[in-house]
Design a protein around this motif. Structure first.
Motif, mmCIF file in Angstrom:
data_model
loop_
_atom_site.group_PDB
_atom_site.id
_atom_site.type_symbol
_atom_site.label_atom_id
_atom_site.label_comp_id
_atom_site.label_asym_id
_atom_site.label_seq_id
_atom_site.Cartn_x
_atom_site.Cartn_y
_atom_site.Cartn_z
ATOM 1 N N PHE A 167 65.344 -113.222 -5.226
ATOM 2 C CA PHE A 167 65.613 -111.587 -4.779
ATOM 3 C C PHE A 167 65.004 -111.281 -3.705
ATOM 4 N N ASP A 168 64.068 -111.821 -3.270
ATOM 5 C CA ASP A 168 63.220 -111.269 -2.099
ATOM 6 C C ASP A 168 63.708 -111.930 -0.632
ATOM 7 N N ARG A 169 63.593 -111.282 0.275
ATOM 8 C CA ARG A 169 63.761 -111.830 1.833
ATOM 9 C C ARG A 169 62.614 -112.155 2.480
ATOM 10 N N SER A 170 61.552 -111.626 1.878
ATOM 11 C CA SER A 170 60.274 -111.850 2.649
ATOM 12 C C SER A 170 59.948 -113.592 3.176
ATOM 13 N N GLY A 171 59.800 -113.793 4.683
ATOM 14 C CA GLY A 171 59.443 -114.916 4.880
ATOM 15 C C GLY A 171 60.775 -115.910 4.938
ATOM 16 N N LYS A 172 61.991 -115.300 4.495
ATOM 17 C CA LYS A 172 63.171 -116.308 4.537
ATOM 18 C C LYS A 172 63.901 -116.306 5.816
ATOM 19 N N GLN A 173 63.492 -115.632 6.886
ATOM 20 C CA GLN A 173 64.285 -115.621 8.226
ATOM 21 C C GLN A 173 63.186 -116.059 9.147
ATOM 22 N N LYS A 174 62.219 -116.671 8.917
ATOM 23 C CA LYS A 174 61.441 -117.187 10.035
ATOM 24 C C LYS A 174 62.221 -118.158 11.011
ATOM 25 N N LEU A 175 62.989 -118.967 10.540
ATOM 26 C CA LEU A 175 63.604 -120.126 11.218
ATOM 27 C C LEU A 175 64.900 -119.551 11.970
ATOM 28 N N GLY A 176 65.198 -118.422 12.205
ATOM 29 C CA GLY A 176 66.076 -117.634 12.968
ATOM 30 C C GLY A 176 67.552 -117.347 12.449
ATOM 31 N N ILE A 177 67.549 -117.760 11.141
ATOM 32 C CA ILE A 177 68.825 -117.527 10.333
ATOM 33 C C ILE A 177 68.700 -116.661 9.223
ATOM 34 N N ILE A 178 69.692 -116.259 8.482
ATOM 35 C CA ILE A 178 69.785 -115.379 7.407
ATOM 36 C C ILE A 178 70.522 -115.991 6.236
ATOM 37 N N PRO A 179 69.791 -116.621 5.345
ATOM 38 C CA PRO A 179 70.364 -117.692 4.285
ATOM 39 C C PRO A 179 70.893 -116.721 3.274
ATOM 40 N N PRO A 180 71.711 -117.103 2.328
ATOM 41 C CA PRO A 180 72.078 -116.298 1.408
ATOM 42 C C PRO A 180 70.978 -116.233 0.190
ATOM 43 N N ASN A 181 71.036 -115.337 -0.693
ATOM 44 C CA ASN A 181 70.139 -115.390 -2.105
ATOM 45 C C ASN A 181 70.732 -116.609 -3.081
ATOM 46 N N ALA A 182 72.143 -116.531 -2.961
ATOM 47 C CA ALA A 182 72.652 -117.547 -3.921
ATOM 48 C C ALA A 182 73.976 -117.900 -3.490
ATOM 49 N N VAL A 183 74.561 -119.040 -3.630
ATOM 50 C CA VAL A 183 75.967 -119.099 -3.651
ATOM 51 C C VAL A 183 76.419 -119.809 -4.684
ATOM 52 N N LEU A 184 77.511 -119.348 -5.528
ATOM 53 C CA LEU A 184 77.916 -119.912 -6.670
ATOM 54 C C LEU A 184 79.584 -120.478 -6.294
ATOM 55 N N GLY A 185 79.667 -121.476 -7.307
ATOM 56 C CA GLY A 185 81.007 -122.119 -6.832
ATOM 57 C C GLY A 185 81.706 -122.492 -8.365
ATOM 58 N N ASN A 186 83.010 -122.403 -8.162
ATOM 59 C CA ASN A 186 83.724 -122.914 -9.162
ATOM 60 C C ASN A 186 85.030 -123.956 -8.762
ATOM 61 N N LEU A 187 85.020 -124.949 -9.363
ATOM 62 C CA LEU A 187 85.815 -126.200 -8.940
ATOM 63 C C LEU A 187 87.070 -125.512 -8.549
ATOM 64 N N GLU A 188 87.684 -124.798 -9.497
ATOM 65 C CA GLU A 188 89.129 -124.527 -9.324
ATOM 66 C C GLU A 188 89.462 -123.253 -8.429
ATOM 67 N N LYS A 189 88.459 -122.388 -8.241
ATOM 68 C CA LYS A 189 88.567 -121.268 -7.178
ATOM 69 C C LYS A 189 87.866 -121.386 -5.819
ATOM 70 N N GLY A 190 86.614 -122.103 -6.013
ATOM 71 C CA GLY A 190 86.003 -122.005 -4.496
ATOM 72 C C GLY A 190 84.513 -121.477 -4.519
ATOM 73 N N PHE A 191 84.112 -120.835 -3.758
ATOM 74 C CA PHE A 191 82.636 -120.312 -3.266
ATOM 75 C C PHE A 191 82.580 -118.937 -2.965
ATOM 76 N N LEU A 192 81.538 -118.324 -3.461
ATOM 77 C CA LEU A 192 81.090 -116.937 -3.193
ATOM 78 C C LEU A 192 79.630 -117.119 -2.592
ATOM 79 N N SER A 193 79.186 -116.354 -1.621
ATOM 80 C CA SER A 193 77.993 -116.377 -1.108
ATOM 81 C C SER A 193 77.345 -114.969 -0.989
ATOM 82 N N PHE A 194 76.205 -114.772 -1.752
ATOM 83 C CA PHE A 194 75.680 -113.355 -2.085
ATOM 84 C C PHE A 194 74.305 -113.123 -1.123
ATOM 85 N N PHE A 195 74.514 -112.042 -0.343
ATOM 86 C CA PHE A 195 73.094 -111.684 0.327
ATOM 87 C C PHE A 195 72.696 -110.460 0.077
#
Length: 419
Positions: A167-195
């Motif tokens: 749940f922390d972003r410390s040090g997560k963006q050193k490579l020049g990107i902003i990644p999600p904290n989590a991506v949840l997926g459901n085979l029938e529905k698809g994906f949701l990305s949380f920041f």
């Protein structure tokens, strides 16, 4: 017995100053009784400033921890990390506050700070820490409750693959990107990305790098941004603001009177290194957004900012500003307490969906999850990871060989064509 007044605190301070020896260089020497009294001094002051809020804070922490534990079980997580400050607060709120006023208490005992200065500065430190950590507690409760309710509906963790959510972003963006904290997926529905609190500065090495990412230093920071599909990086420095347009923004409001509070936006207008950067598209867009919600001309907003004057807006206006600047498909506000009808009406007139009176009741978050789930999609997901029993995988490998397929994926394609 908790301290009740500043007079009691003064007595403890006087005892400490008599018991703790200080040398000619104003360095105190703590023996065991002195160390114990030094702790008592800080506890006494915490009682005076925060006693009525500390029990409530501990209850909120308990609610947040329970929600995280439920998420761990629901998604089968290997672990998680809190933001650094919040982690310390979760472990023991009182101990955390003791740490916050350690230096002030140290200077008070050695005579380098007056009692009045201590009361003012240490009191501000305690109140700020309490507000910040209680706000984080409600955000984490809300975010993890949403994710757990999605897990109950068949969503699993697609990212990070190692199953350890931060749940922390410390040090997560050193490579020049902003990644999600989590991506949840459901085979029938698809994906949701949380920041969670995502628009933060990227790593940089020299002036040209800093100029390139400067807009992220001044970017407004909503509580949660959600993207439809699998989105592993939201940086887009060609846009203003410099991130991809979010599908949903969620703001959590934990205080009963949050809508009456004033936010000073002066900190968002740190002057860039060059005049060109100062005239950046992002700032122009922000000026326009501020002008819209404050009912003034854009030129007036610009003048006040360039003259380093304070720009103060009410909290509910800031929610509207997030919507005006980031332009999400959906803007949702989740309030722990009920809102007055006029505030609710003003937000809804600006197409902000309001869910209030939520408290810490997961069932009241179901309508929020309904709206989020509608946005699930397979966008950005070229491949989908299936969680299969090992025996099923062995059978699929045997089937692939019988069909002359190169791999399991090709075998399944052949079977589907013949259905």
């Amino acid at each position: 017995m908790p301290c009740q007044s500043l007079d009691e605190f003064k007595e403890v301070v006087e005892k400490a100053q008599k018991l703790i020896d200080v040398d000619t260089d104003a360095i105190p020497f703590f023996n065991r009784p002195g160390t114990k009294l030094f702790e008592e001094l800080r506890d006494c002051f915490i009682d005076i400033v925060a006693s009525e809020h500390l029990d409530e804070a501990e209850e909120w922490v308990k609610q947040a921890r329970r929600a995280v534990d439920e998420l761990v079980r629901a998604l089968g997580l290997k672990g998680f990390t809190y933001p650094r400050e919040f982690r310390s607060f979760v472990e023991d709120p009182r101990t955390h506050l003791r740490k916050k006023i350690f230096n002030y208490a140290y200077d008070l005992v050695r005579g380098k700070m007056s009692l009045d200065d201590f009361v003012r500065r240490a009191g501000a430190a305690i109140r700020t820490s309490l507000r910040t950590n209680m706000r984080t507690a409600y955000q984490i409760w809300g975010l993890t409750t949403i994710m757990r309710l999605l897990a109950d509906r068949g969503y699993g963790l697609a990212y990070p693959e190692h199953g350890f959510i931060s749940f922390d972003r410390s040090g997560k963006q050193k490579l020049g990107i902003i990644p999600p904290n989590a991506v949840l997926g459901n085979l029938e529905k698809g994906f949701l990305s949380f920041f969670h609190e995502a628009p933060r500065p990227l790593g940089w090495e020299d002036t040209s790098d800093l100029q390139r990412v400067w807009s992220l230093y001044t970017a407004l920071r909503p509580d949660v941004m959600i993207y439809s599909g699998m989105v592993l990086n939201i940086v887009d420095l060609s846009k203003s603001p410099p991130i991809k347009r979010p599908t949903i923004i969620i703001e959590f409001k934990e205080l009963e009177d949050w809508y009456t509070r004033i936010r000073d936006l002066k900190g968002y207008f740190r002057k860039p290194l060059t005049a060109e950067e100062w005239r950046s598209m992002w700032l122009e867009g922000l000026f326009q957004g501020l002008a819209d919600i404050m009912g003034v001309k854009r030129s007036e907003v610009r003048q006040r900012v360039e003259e380093a004057k304070s720009l103060r807006v009410k909290e509910y206006q800031l929610v509207k500003l997030y919507k005006n600047v980031y332009k999400p498909e959906k803007m949702i506000l989740v309030a722990r307490s009920a809102l007055p009808s006029d505030v609710r009406r003003e937000l809804e007139e600006d197409e902000i969906t309001v869910y209030d009176g939520i408290g810490f009741e997961p069932r009241r978050m179901e309508p929020v999850v309904d709206e989020i789930e509608e946005k699930a999609s397979y966008q950005g997901a070229d491949y989908v990871t299936l969680r299969l029993r090992s025996e099923t995988v062995k059978k699929l490998i045997v089937l692939a060989k019988k069909l002359g397929a190169k791999n399991v994926d090709e075998a399944i394609e052949l079977l589907l064509r013949n259905l």
